[in-house]
Design a protein around this motif. Structure first.
Motif: not given
Length: 186
Positions: A87, A121, A128, A119
């Motif tokens: 990320l 992922v 994401a 978020y």
């Protein structure tokens, strides 16, 4: 500085910073023998918030090694030592919870100390999805995935009282549902 143990209790990841600095590296400790070996060896970098995969083969952590400013989330395969960024976002981002099957990671982004976003992922595709868009300040924290990965358990103060409550977020619809909506607070 910090530590985290695998679910089977065989390994510990420990963070150590020299001289009280926040420049931390990760070390792997075998619980049975106490043998320790470095997992990272970086200078002028902050590493923290290690999170083990359920099978104990991967670590997720935050680090500012990419640009010295933003904390991105990394995956480290403890067996092969392969490392990758999972990320990349501006600001302070950290791993929060991983699914038991290792396919999904919830991360938290802190725009401030009174505001946090989650978020989702996808660890296979690298995408994401922002789970908690909101206006104003609200804190969200994820605690576990449902067994079928259809929702996550969270706590949040994103309610009319501003009190932290237990809730779920449906991962398909992003619907927030409070588990204790009727609780009265004085």
């Amino acid at each position: 500085s910090f530590y985290n143990m695998t679910k089977d209790g065989q390994w510990i990841v420990a963070g150590a910073a020299w001289g009280g600095s926040e420049e931390t590296n990760l070390h792997l400790v075998e619980v049975a023998t106490g043998l320790t070996e470095p997992l990272t060896d970086v200078k002028d970098v902050q590493i923290a918030d290690p999170l083990w995969s359920d099978d104990g083969t991967k670590l997720y952590y935050r680090s500012n090694e990419t640009n010295g400013k933003d904390f991105h989330v990394f995956e480290l395969d403890v067996v092969t030592r392969a490392k990758r960024v999972v990320l990349v976002q501006e600001g302070y981002n950290a791993p929060n919870v991983i699914s038991k099957d290792g396919k999904w990671l919830v991360t938290v982004q802190f725009p401030s100390n009174v505001d946090a976003d989650l978020y989702l992922v996808n660890l296979q595709s690298g995408t994401a999805d922002h789970l908690t868009p909101h206006e104003g300040n609200a804190i969200y924290g994820a605690y576990s995935f449902a067994p079928d990965n259809s929702f996550i358990y969270v706590t949040t103060n994103a309610n009319k009282e501003g009190v932290t409550r237990r809730a779920t977020i449906d991962l398909a619809t992003k619907t927030l549902s409070f588990l204790d909506e009727g609780t009265k607070w004085d």
